[in-house]
Design a protein around this motif. Structure first.
Motif, PDB file in Angstrom:
ATOM      1  N   LEU A   1       0.799  -1.222   0.000  1.00 26.76           N
ATOM      2  CA  LEU A   1       0.000   0.000   0.000  1.00 26.76           C
ATOM      3  C   LEU A   1       0.833   1.274   0.000  1.00 26.76           C
ATOM      4  O   LEU A   1       0.363   2.332  -0.385  1.00 26.76           O
ATOM      5  CB  LEU A   1      -0.942   0.014   1.215  1.00 26.76           C
ATOM      6  CG  LEU A   1      -2.002  -1.083   1.228  1.00 26.76           C
ATOM      7  CD1 LEU A   1      -2.854  -0.972   2.465  1.00 26.76           C
ATOM      8  CD2 LEU A   1      -2.874  -1.002  -0.022  1.00 26.76           C
ATOM      9  N   LEU A   2       2.081   1.189   0.465  1.00 32.09           N
ATOM     10  CA  LEU A   2       2.856   2.422   0.643  1.00 32.09           C
ATOM     11  C   LEU A   2       4.114   2.432  -0.215  1.00 32.09           C
ATOM     12  O   LEU A   2       4.742   3.474  -0.387  1.00 32.09           O
ATOM     13  CB  LEU A   2       3.236   2.565   2.124  1.00 32.09           C
ATOM     14  CG  LEU A   2       3.776   3.887   2.642  1.00 32.09           C
ATOM     15  CD1 LEU A   2       2.744   4.973   2.434  1.00 32.09           C
ATOM     16  CD2 LEU A   2       4.125   3.787   4.113  1.00 32.09           C
TER      17      LEU A   2
ATOM     18  N   GLY B   1       3.830  -5.755  -5.786  1.00 33.19           N
ATOM     19  CA  GLY B   1       2.630  -5.503  -4.995  1.00 33.19           C
ATOM     20  C   GLY B   1       2.157  -4.064  -5.114  1.00 33.19           C
ATOM     21  O   GLY B   1       0.960  -3.791  -5.281  1.00 33.19           O
ATOM     22  N   ASN B   2       3.097  -3.124  -5.047  1.00 29.31           N
ATOM     23  CA  ASN B   2       2.690  -1.734  -5.122  1.00 29.31           C
ATOM     24  C   ASN B   2       2.181  -1.377  -6.512  1.00 29.31           C
ATOM     25  O   ASN B   2       1.253  -0.581  -6.670  1.00 29.31           O
ATOM     26  CB  ASN B   2       3.862  -0.826  -4.727  1.00 29.31           C
ATOM     27  CG  ASN B   2       3.437   0.616  -4.562  1.00 29.31           C
ATOM     28  OD1 ASN B   2       3.750   1.461  -5.382  1.00 29.31           O
ATOM     29  ND2 ASN B   2       2.679   0.895  -3.506  1.00 29.31           N
ATOM     30  N   LYS B   3       2.775  -1.998  -7.525  1.00 31.50           N
ATOM     31  CA  LYS B   3       2.291  -1.763  -8.902  1.00 31.50           C
ATOM     32  C   LYS B   3       0.863  -2.286  -9.045  1.00 31.50           C
ATOM     33  O   LYS B   3       0.020  -1.637  -9.681  1.00 31.50           O
ATOM     34  CB  LYS B   3       3.210  -2.473  -9.908  1.00 31.50           C
ATOM     35  CG  LYS B   3       4.621  -1.931  -9.927  1.00 31.50           C
ATOM     36  CD  LYS B   3       4.710  -0.723 -10.839  1.00 31.50           C
ATOM     37  CE  LYS B   3       5.952   0.109 -10.637  1.00 31.50           C
ATOM     38  NZ  LYS B   3       7.166  -0.608 -10.327  1.00 31.50           N
ATOM     39  N   MET B   4       0.596  -3.457  -8.453  1.00 30.66           N
ATOM     40  CA  MET B   4      -0.771  -3.990  -8.498  1.00 30.66           C
ATOM     41  C   MET B   4      -1.737  -3.022  -7.828  1.00 30.66           C
ATOM     42  O   MET B   4      -2.829  -2.735  -8.347  1.00 30.66           O
ATOM     43  CB  MET B   4      -0.850  -5.346  -7.785  1.00 30.66           C
ATOM     44  CG  MET B   4      -0.339  -6.515  -8.605  1.00 30.66           C
ATOM     45  SD  MET B   4      -0.483  -8.079  -7.699  1.00 30.66           S
ATOM     46  CE  MET B   4      -2.247  -8.403  -7.802  1.00 30.66           C
ATOM     47  N   ALA B   5      -1.331  -2.500  -6.656  1.00 33.31           N
ATOM     48  CA  ALA B   5      -2.199  -1.584  -5.916  1.00 33.31           C
ATOM     49  C   ALA B   5      -2.462  -0.328  -6.733  1.00 33.31           C
ATOM     50  O   ALA B   5      -3.572   0.202  -6.745  1.00 33.31           O
ATOM     51  CB  ALA B   5      -1.568  -1.233  -4.572  1.00 33.31           C
TER      52      ALA B   5
ATOM     53  N   GLY C   1       4.866   9.426   1.784  1.00 35.05           N
ATOM     54  CA  GLY C   1       4.501   8.675   0.593  1.00 35.05           C
ATOM     55  C   GLY C   1       3.005   8.491   0.646  1.00 35.05           C
ATOM     56  O   GLY C   1       2.383   8.672   1.697  1.00 35.05           O
ATOM     57  N   GLN C   2       2.456   8.105  -0.490  1.00 35.54           N
ATOM     58  CA  GLN C   2       1.010   8.053  -0.561  1.00 35.54           C
ATOM     59  C   GLN C   2       0.505   6.659  -0.213  1.00 35.54           C
ATOM     60  O   GLN C   2       1.022   5.657  -0.715  1.00 35.54           O
ATOM     61  CB  GLN C   2       0.575   8.439  -1.970  1.00 35.54           C
ATOM     62  CG  GLN C   2      -0.899   8.747  -2.055  1.00 35.54           C
ATOM     63  CD  GLN C   2      -1.403   8.585  -3.459  1.00 35.54           C
ATOM     64  OE1 GLN C   2      -0.630   8.445  -4.401  1.00 35.54           O
ATOM     65  NE2 GLN C   2      -2.709   8.575  -3.593  1.00 35.54           N
ATOM     66  N   VAL C   3      -0.466   6.585   0.690  1.00 37.28           N
ATOM     67  CA  VAL C   3      -1.067   5.303   1.034  1.00 37.28           C
ATOM     68  C   VAL C   3      -2.191   5.014   0.053  1.00 37.28           C
ATOM     69  O   VAL C   3      -3.135   5.798  -0.069  1.00 37.28           O
ATOM     70  CB  VAL C   3      -1.624   5.321   2.469  1.00 37.28           C
ATOM     71  CG1 VAL C   3      -2.219   3.966   2.810  1.00 37.28           C
ATOM     72  CG2 VAL C   3      -0.539   5.690   3.458  1.00 37.28           C
ATOM     73  N   LEU C   4      -2.068   3.909  -0.661  1.00 37.30           N
ATOM     74  CA  LEU C   4      -3.081   3.572  -1.657  1.00 37.30           C
ATOM     75  C   LEU C   4      -4.303   2.959  -0.978  1.00 37.30           C
ATOM     76  O   LEU C   4      -4.199   2.318   0.057  1.00 37.30           O
ATOM     77  CB  LEU C   4      -2.493   2.599  -2.681  1.00 37.30           C
ATOM     78  CG  LEU C   4      -1.303   3.165  -3.447  1.00 37.30           C
ATOM     79  CD1 LEU C   4      -0.583   2.068  -4.207  1.00 37.30           C
ATOM     80  CD2 LEU C   4      -1.746   4.271  -4.382  1.00 37.30           C
ATOM     81  N   GLN C   5      -5.452   3.185  -1.591  1.00 34.46           N
ATOM     82  CA  GLN C   5      -6.703   2.680  -1.015  1.00 34.46           C
ATOM     83  C   GLN C   5      -6.940   1.222  -1.396  1.00 34.46           C
ATOM     84  O   GLN C   5      -6.562   0.791  -2.473  1.00 34.46           O
ATOM     85  CB  GLN C   5      -7.875   3.517  -1.529  1.00 34.46           C
ATOM     86  CG  GLN C   5      -7.835   4.948  -1.052  1.00 34.46           C
ATOM     87  CD  GLN C   5      -7.928   5.045   0.445  1.00 34.46           C
ATOM     88  OE1 GLN C   5      -8.799   4.453   1.050  1.00 34.46           O
ATOM     89  NE2 GLN C   5      -7.005   5.771   1.074  1.00 34.46           N
ATOM     90  N   VAL C   6      -7.568   0.504  -0.467  1.00 38.67           N
ATOM     91  CA  VAL C   6      -7.994  -0.851  -0.789  1.00 38.67           C
ATOM     92  C   VAL C   6      -9.426  -0.768  -1.279  1.00 38.67           C
ATOM     93  O   VAL C   6     -10.317  -0.365  -0.536  1.00 38.67           O
ATOM     94  CB  VAL C   6      -7.936  -1.758   0.447  1.00 38.67           C
ATOM     95  CG1 VAL C   6      -8.225  -3.194   0.055  1.00 38.67           C
ATOM     96  CG2 VAL C   6      -6.597  -1.646   1.124  1.00 38.67           C
TER      97      VAL C   6
END
Lengths: 164, 497
Positions: free
Chosen positions: B81-82, B97-101, B231-236
């Motif tokens: 996520l981060l 993982g981050n690319k997927m998010a 850094g930006q926390v991506l949303q689930v």
């Protein structure tokens, strides 16, 4: 692997660090040499490992100094990402740590940690000291209660600890 | 099948309400510290070492093992996520993982990480169940010379082979060994490196060193270089269900990751980073969609995540059967054993069966708890990532104070903590690994003890290290690991010239 770097300018920080390791090696060696002989008897005395450690640190110190003198090992890209150091941030954190160590025997853990928390938060560019003091106090109190009361770890006396 | 009978006994210990509660506390706390950047299992266990004075050993080790496993799960959430790895073992997870998010596929990435961790953690724990007693059988033949050789091999691999530079790794290791030598020499009563300070006669506490290096050093680093925070926390978004396609692409990667991670973790080299990288490259090679690697391939999350959890179980094999810690976390757990007066090693399984098997059984239980904690509650953990940095690091230093001041209520320990924190900053800044300091500090005095025992038995004859075949083999491996790469490079250079 960096290319052969004999033509690069010395990296002073790394060179100094290498000399520092040499200094530690010297302290370890000299302190072992000056120590009085122990009363016990054994095949390998208490000085064998210390001498070995001093020798290893000396060799490593020389290698690090040479590597620093030949241009160091830090990656310029990673260095660029670090940006300008924030001395203000460091100063606030250092102030918090110093105040904590100096005042904890008198104020006690809870109040001293509250000050530490607020100073560190300030060092990380927080501009809400009132919130930081409040959150710090709450966290310090809950942590103190959990560790000192529930898990009976001694965190010493303090101004307000006695009331709970 | 003796192991199964013993394991059944272990479950009887692990399933008591009290120990279930400790296991839950451990996996919960472990997930939390795994998620939070800047906190890790080694630091957390170090902070909780004072518990060894007031809580029974079995409960404490169930707690510590839960933290250890939980941090492996939690670290992946942060990576995904981060894009800031929560743990060093989850660096690879961040790649895919981050690319997927970023492409809106955070939910399946988190799910494959959690389920893969569960599958691999369970396989790894099974491996531990059957391998540990076998290693013990073998290790009962070991004398002091063999142990000393084994420790030398572990020293070389953790400091010189893993990591960027053998010289910097070994410098960290020997500095740690020196810290471990400070205090009264137990064999002769001789004070070493106390510099006339009575506070140093009992030695430097490992809590101070671990907390200084990991917590204070990290805080100083980020205060000085604030560009590295945030850094930006991506949303689930969407459901946490994986599609049939996701399952099909994940399950083999989980199994392969587990079978890479466990053996590498169980070797005296240890380390969770190497198996994650190996698994990543293997998945990339085997994938039917190699073009997706670099932009969010699910295999690239599933494999490495499985590998790091299986290696976490693997590290416990040498730890419990030989008393040989190969990671900073394991080294701190070893010091917890010492604080109970228990010596981990081949006799541990016989002398403390309730402790060891209770611990192993609780790992199975903990894995189930972690799966439940990490799938439905992933939103909670994602929220933890939004804690403002000033409050997070303020809190970390408050806990650092507890761990240190709780030892003897002495401000001198606090000053020592800050000095080691400054050193930790320098090490971070100049790319020195910190884990070898902890391992050297804990294992150094044990290596010295084995060396002296070997010399007492042989009456000072150093040739025991060559004439005992196992010791000679282990030392030869250590020399090879240390010098091999240099010899190969020199040979190449000679050829090119």
């Amino acid at each position: 692997m960096l290319p052969p770097s004999s033509h690069r300018a010395p990296a002073w920080a790394e060179t100094l660090l290498g000399l520092g390791v040499l200094g530690v090696a010297a302290v370890v060696g000299i302190d072992t040499w000056r120590a009085p002989g122990g009363p016990g008897y054994s095949q390998v005395g208490p000085t064998a490992f210390p001498y070995g450690t001093a020798a290893a640190l000396a060799v490593l110190g020389v290698l690090l100094t040479l590597e620093g003198w030949r241009g160091g090992w830090r990656d310029p890209d990673t260095e660029a990402e670090l940006g300008h150091p924030s001395w203000r941030g460091l100063a606030w954190v250092a102030l918090g740590l110093a105040v904590n160590a100096a005042l904890i025997p008198w104020l006690g853990f809870i109040l001293s940690s509250t000050v530490l928390f607020a100073c560190v938060a300030r060092g990380f560019a927080s501009d809400r000291p009132a919130r930081d003091l409040a959150v710090g106090f709450l966290l310090a109190f809950v942590a103190w209660f959990g560790f000192a009361r529930l898990l009976s770890i001694n965190l010493g006396p303090g101004l307000i600890e006695g009331y709970f | 099948m003796e192991a199964l009978a013993a394991l059944a006994q272990g479950f009887a210990v692990a399933l008591t309400p009290v120990n279930l509660a400790w296991a839950f506390a451990g996996v919960f706390l472990g997930t939390a510290v795994g998620v939070l950047p800047g906190l890790g299992p080694a630091l957390t266990i170090a902070l909780l070492l004072p518990l060894t004075f007031s809580v029974p050993a079995t409960s404490v080790f169930i707690l510590f093992a839960g933290i250890y496993y939980g941090a492996m799960y939690g670290g992946s959430t942060t990576s995904i996520l981060l894009n800031t790895p929560g743990e060093s073992a989850t660096i690879v997870t961040a790649l895919e993982g981050n690319k997927m998010a970023k492409r809106g596929r955070a939910a399946p990435a988190l799910a494959t990480a959690a389920i893969g961790s569960f599958v691999a953690g369970t396989i790894g724990t099974l491996g531990l169940t059957f391998l540990a007693p076998a290693v013990v059988e073998f290790a009962l033949k070991f004398g002091p010379a063999e142990y000393f050789a084994l420790m030398i091999l572990a020293f070389v691999t953790v400091s010189a082979v893993l990591g960027n530079s053998a010289v910097r790794g070994l410098t960290a290791l020997f500095f740690g060994i020196w810290l471990g030598l400070i205090g009264i020499d137990l064999q002769t009563g001789q004070a070493r490196f106390t510099f006339g300070l009575p506070e140093l006669t009992d030695g430097i506490n490992v809590i101070v060193v671990a907390v200084g290096l990991f917590a204070v050093g990290e805080t100083i680093f980020l205060a000085l270089h604030p560009q590295n925070t945030g850094g930006q926390v991506l949303q689930v978004t969407g459901s946490l269900m994986m599609s049939a396609e996701d399952w099909r692409r994940s399950w083999k990667a989980w199994l392969r990751g587990a079978f890479i991670g466990f053996p590498i973790g169980a070797m005296p080299a240890g380390g969770a980073e190497v198996p994650t990288f190996l698994s990543y490259y293997l998945e990339k090679k085997l994938s039917k969609h190699p073009e997706e690697f670099g932009s969010g391939a699910i295999e690239g999350v599933a494999g490495p995540e499985a590998a790091n959890n299986a290696s976490a179980a693997g590290v416990l094999v040498p730890m419990l059967s030989l008393g040989l810690p190969t990671s900073a976390t394991a080294a701190i757990m070893l010091s917890a054993f010492q604080s109970y007066g228990i010596n981990p090693g081949p006799l541990l399984l016989q002398s403390q069966p309730e402790l060891v098997w209770g611990l192993i059984a609780s790992l199975y239980v903990g894995n189930v708890m972690l799966l439940v904690l990490n799938l439905p509650l992933v939103g909670l953990w994602a929220k933890m990532l939004t804690i403002p940095t000033p409050l997070l690091y303020g809190g970390i230093l408050v806990f650092a104070t507890i761990g240190t001041y709780g030892i003897s209520q002495s401000p001198i320990d606090l000053f020592l903590l800050y000095a080691i924190g400054a050193l930790g900053y320098l090490m971070r800044r100049f790319d020195f690994p910190t884990a070898p300091v902890i391992i050297g500090m804990i294992l150094g005095p044990l290596a010295e003890q084995e060396f002296r025992r070997a010399m007492t038995i042989s009456q000072g004859d150093l040739s025991v290290f060559v004439t005992h075949p196992i010791a000679a083999f282990l030392l030869a491996l250590a020399v090879l690991a240390l010098l091999g790469p240099h010899v190969a490079r020199l040979a190449r250079r000679a050829k090119a010239a």
